[in-house]
Design an enzyme around this catalytic site. Structure first.
Site, PDB file in Angstrom:
ATOM      1  N   GLU A  31       0.808  -1.232   0.000  1.00 21.65           N
ATOM      2  CA  GLU A  31       0.000   0.000   0.000  1.00 21.65           C
ATOM      3  C   GLU A  31       0.838   1.279   0.000  1.00 21.65           C
ATOM      4  O   GLU A  31       1.705   1.465   0.856  1.00 21.65           O
ATOM      5  CB  GLU A  31      -0.908  -0.006   1.227  1.00 21.65           C
ATOM      6  CG  GLU A  31      -1.876   1.160   1.268  1.00 21.65           C
ATOM      7  CD  GLU A  31      -3.045   0.857   2.181  1.00 21.65           C
ATOM      8  OE1 GLU A  31      -3.995   0.194   1.717  1.00 21.65           O
ATOM      9  OE2 GLU A  31      -2.995   1.251   3.354  1.00 21.65           O
ATOM     10  N   ASN A  84     -10.432  -6.707   8.260  1.00 26.18           N
ATOM     11  CA  ASN A  84      -9.549  -5.675   8.804  1.00 26.18           C
ATOM     12  C   ASN A  84      -9.236  -5.994  10.264  1.00 26.18           C
ATOM     13  O   ASN A  84     -10.140  -6.052  11.102  1.00 26.18           O
ATOM     14  CB  ASN A  84     -10.208  -4.296   8.678  1.00 26.18           C
ATOM     15  CG  ASN A  84      -9.188  -3.177   8.873  1.00 26.18           C
ATOM     16  OD1 ASN A  84      -8.032  -3.433   9.251  1.00 26.18           O
ATOM     17  ND2 ASN A  84      -9.604  -1.952   8.628  1.00 26.18           N
ATOM     18  N   GLU A 102      -6.076  -7.707   6.383  1.00 22.41           N
ATOM     19  CA  GLU A 102      -5.726  -6.281   6.295  1.00 22.41           C
ATOM     20  C   GLU A 102      -5.242  -5.753   7.644  1.00 22.41           C
ATOM     21  O   GLU A 102      -5.856  -6.033   8.674  1.00 22.41           O
ATOM     22  CB  GLU A 102      -6.962  -5.453   5.922  1.00 22.41           C
ATOM     23  CG  GLU A 102      -7.608  -5.773   4.603  1.00 22.41           C
ATOM     24  CD  GLU A 102      -8.857  -4.919   4.382  1.00 22.41           C
ATOM     25  OE1 GLU A 102      -9.624  -5.234   3.474  1.00 22.41           O
ATOM     26  OE2 GLU A 102      -9.084  -3.938   5.137  1.00 22.41           O
ATOM     27  N   SER A 103      -4.202  -4.946   7.598  1.00 22.57           N
ATOM     28  CA  SER A 103      -3.710  -4.127   8.723  1.00 22.57           C
ATOM     29  C   SER A 103      -2.933  -4.919   9.775  1.00 22.57           C
ATOM     30  O   SER A 103      -3.275  -6.057  10.116  1.00 22.57           O
ATOM     31  CB  SER A 103      -4.857  -3.402   9.450  1.00 22.57           C
ATOM     32  OG  SER A 103      -5.608  -2.617   8.562  1.00 22.57           O
ATOM     33  N   GLU A 110     -14.760  -4.928   2.858  1.00 17.88           N
ATOM     34  CA  GLU A 110     -14.042  -5.005   4.138  1.00 17.88           C
ATOM     35  C   GLU A 110     -15.000  -5.254   5.289  1.00 17.88           C
ATOM     36  O   GLU A 110     -16.026  -4.586   5.414  1.00 17.88           O
ATOM     37  CB  GLU A 110     -13.281  -3.700   4.377  1.00 17.88           C
ATOM     38  CG  GLU A 110     -12.545  -3.688   5.718  1.00 17.88           C
ATOM     39  CD  GLU A 110     -11.793  -2.400   5.932  1.00 17.88           C
ATOM     40  OE1 GLU A 110     -10.893  -2.095   5.119  1.00 17.88           O
ATOM     41  OE2 GLU A 110     -12.109  -1.696   6.908  1.00 17.88           O
ATOM     42  N   LYS A 149       0.853   4.591   1.155  1.00 11.95           N
ATOM     43  CA  LYS A 149       0.116   5.179   2.289  1.00 11.95           C
ATOM     44  C   LYS A 149       0.954   6.309   2.878  1.00 11.95           C
ATOM     45  O   LYS A 149       1.761   6.083   3.796  1.00 11.95           O
ATOM     46  CB  LYS A 149      -0.093   4.047   3.314  1.00 11.95           C
ATOM     47  CG  LYS A 149      -0.833   4.407   4.560  1.00 11.95           C
ATOM     48  CD  LYS A 149      -1.006   3.163   5.443  1.00 11.95           C
ATOM     49  CE  LYS A 149      -1.769   3.471   6.696  1.00 11.95           C
ATOM     50  NZ  LYS A 149      -1.899   2.306   7.583  1.00 11.95           N
ATOM     51  N   LYS A 205      -8.079   2.565  -2.306  1.00 12.39           N
ATOM     52  CA  LYS A 205      -8.357   2.504  -0.870  1.00 12.39           C
ATOM     53  C   LYS A 205      -8.922   3.856  -0.449  1.00 12.39           C
ATOM     54  O   LYS A 205      -8.235   4.876  -0.511  1.00 12.39           O
ATOM     55  CB  LYS A 205      -7.028   2.211  -0.180  1.00 12.39           C
ATOM     56  CG  LYS A 205      -7.110   1.659   1.191  1.00 12.39           C
ATOM     57  CD  LYS A 205      -7.382   0.179   1.165  1.00 12.39           C
ATOM     58  CE  LYS A 205      -7.950  -0.245   2.502  1.00 12.39           C
ATOM     59  NZ  LYS A 205      -7.168   0.232   3.645  1.00 12.39           N
TER      60      LYS A 205
HETATM   61  O1  LIG Z   1      -3.976   2.997   9.214  1.00 11.73           O
HETATM   62  C1  LIG Z   1      -4.649   3.746   9.932  1.00 11.73           C
HETATM   63  O2  LIG Z   1      -4.162   4.492  10.803  1.00 11.73           O
HETATM   64  C2  LIG Z   1      -6.131   3.772   9.792  1.00 11.73           C
HETATM   65  C3  LIG Z   1      -6.866   4.495  10.696  1.00 11.73           C
HETATM   66  C4  LIG Z   1      -8.233   4.563  10.559  1.00 11.73           C
HETATM   67  C5  LIG Z   1      -8.890   3.890   9.548  1.00 11.73           C
HETATM   68  C6  LIG Z   1      -8.165   3.158   8.635  1.00 11.73           C
HETATM   69  C7  LIG Z   1      -6.798   3.082   8.751  1.00 11.73           C
HETATM   70  N1  LIG Z   1      -6.042   2.384   7.857  1.00 11.73           N
HETATM   71  C8  LIG Z   1      -6.559   1.964   6.611  1.00 11.73           C
HETATM   72  C9  LIG Z   1      -6.095   0.645   6.210  1.00 11.73           C
HETATM   73  O3  LIG Z   1      -6.930  -0.127   5.848  1.00 11.73           O
HETATM   74  C10 LIG Z   1      -4.650   0.317   6.223  1.00 11.73           C
HETATM   75  O4  LIG Z   1      -3.969   1.353   5.592  1.00 11.73           O
HETATM   76  C11 LIG Z   1      -4.304  -0.977   5.517  1.00 11.73           C
HETATM   77  O5  LIG Z   1      -5.073  -2.027   5.964  1.00 11.73           O
HETATM   78  C12 LIG Z   1      -2.819  -1.291   5.776  1.00 11.73           C
HETATM   79  O6  LIG Z   1      -2.622  -1.381   7.162  1.00 11.73           O
HETATM   80  P1  LIG Z   1      -1.165  -1.330   7.807  1.00 11.73           P
HETATM   81  O7  LIG Z   1      -0.351  -2.405   7.157  1.00 11.73           O
HETATM   82  O8  LIG Z   1      -1.378  -1.588   9.255  1.00 11.73           O
HETATM   83  O9  LIG Z   1      -0.613   0.015   7.526  1.00 11.73           O
END
Ligand SMILES: O=C(O)c1ccccc1NCC(=O)[C@H](O)[C@H](O)COP(=O)(O)O
Length: 254
Positions: A53, A179, A209-210, A158, A55, A114
């Site tokens: 991503e 998520n 995710e995340s 999601e 980001k 996204k």
């Molecule tokens: O990433 C955040 O801080 C966030 C906060 C609030 C709502 C959504 C958020 N993230 C969006 C995402 O879905 C993530 O960017 C994506 O899943 C990747 O996650 P990561 O690997 O933990 O950066």
């Protein structure tokens, strides 16, 4: 459904901004690259299937990385990413539709949009191969899935709870992201994917995710049945290609 109920203040702010944003003037029609096929190809090559991503920032990220999105995405593909996710939300994530447009023109893998898409016209903001639809924020999930498919997008629905997974499956979603981030507290817990995804049928493509930071996390999500992993922060922090390669080779190195 009151989308803002029980969510963190940052999410309330994200939703308020999303309600203010318009959509595209014309309905888009996309000739999409297949995200599930790209994940399968990566797996067949021996790579962990990762959607990396772009980001720039987020409510839980310190600072901002405003590097050229095309350079970032190209480095991710060099590191073995099966697909790219691009944040298009401008106010809280530093993203933009232009960034997605440029990335999609520069790479040949599928690109996921996204964002916090709340109505049909917002699907027309920019072309992508797949588009995120967050079940919790969409009363008419069936209608939004149909609207995304009519335009050629592959909708990635999601969910965060078993109830949301049931809604997604009832709406005929075939690409589902679980998520690990709780939108009430914004913390991440990888056991969410393990718990929620177990009820999904085999023919659904499942994305974790995340919160995936290490090779061990990647293996854990794969062992729990993830067909693909969506990873942002752990790739954006430092050397992009090296970070991506470390994660895409996590199974080989185990
Ligand atoms: O990433 C955040 O801080 C966030 C906060 C609030 C709502 C959504 C958020 N993230 C969006 C995402 O879905 C993530 O960017 C994506 O899943 C990747 O996650 P990561 O690997 O933990 O950066």
């Amino acid at each position: 459904m009151n989308a803002s109920e029980g969510v963190a203040p940052a999410i309330e702010s994200i939703l308020a901004a999303a309600r203010e944003r318009g959509g595209g003037d014309e309905r888009v029609s996309v000739d999409a690259r297949s995200l599930p096929a790209a994940l399968s190809t990566a797996e067949a090559d021996g790579r962990v299937p990762i959607i990396a991503e772009v980001k720039p920032t987020s409510p839980t990220t310190d600072g901002r990385r405003d590097a050229d999105p095309v350079e970032l995405a190209t480095a991710m593909v060099d590191g073995g990413a099966a697909a790219i996710s691009v944040l298009t939300e401008p106010d809280h994530f530093g993203g933009s539709p232009d960034a997605l447009r440029a990335v999609r023109a520069a790479v040949d893998v599928p690109v996921l949009r996204k964002d916090f898409v709340l109505d049909e016209s917002q699907l027309d903001t920019v072309e992508a191969d797949a588009v995120l639809l967050i079940a919790r924020f969409l009363d008419d999930l069936d209608g939004m899935i149909a609207a995304a498919r009519e335009r050629g997008f592959h909708p990635l629905v999601e969910v965060h709870t078993a109830g949301e997974l049931d809604r997604a499956l009832a709406a005929d979603a075939d690409l589902v992201g679980v998520n690990n981030r709780d939108l009430a507290r914004l913390d991440v817990d990888l056991s969410t994917f393990e718990r929620v995804s177990s009820a999904a049928p085999d023919d659904v493509t499942l994305i974790a995710e995340s919160g995936i930071g290490s090779s061990e996390d990647a293996r854990r999500m794969r062992e729990a049945g993830a067909d693909g992993l969506l990873i942002g922060s752990a790739i954006m922090d430092g050397d992009i290609a090296a970070n991506t390669r470390r994660l895409t080779t996590a199974e080989v190195e185990a």
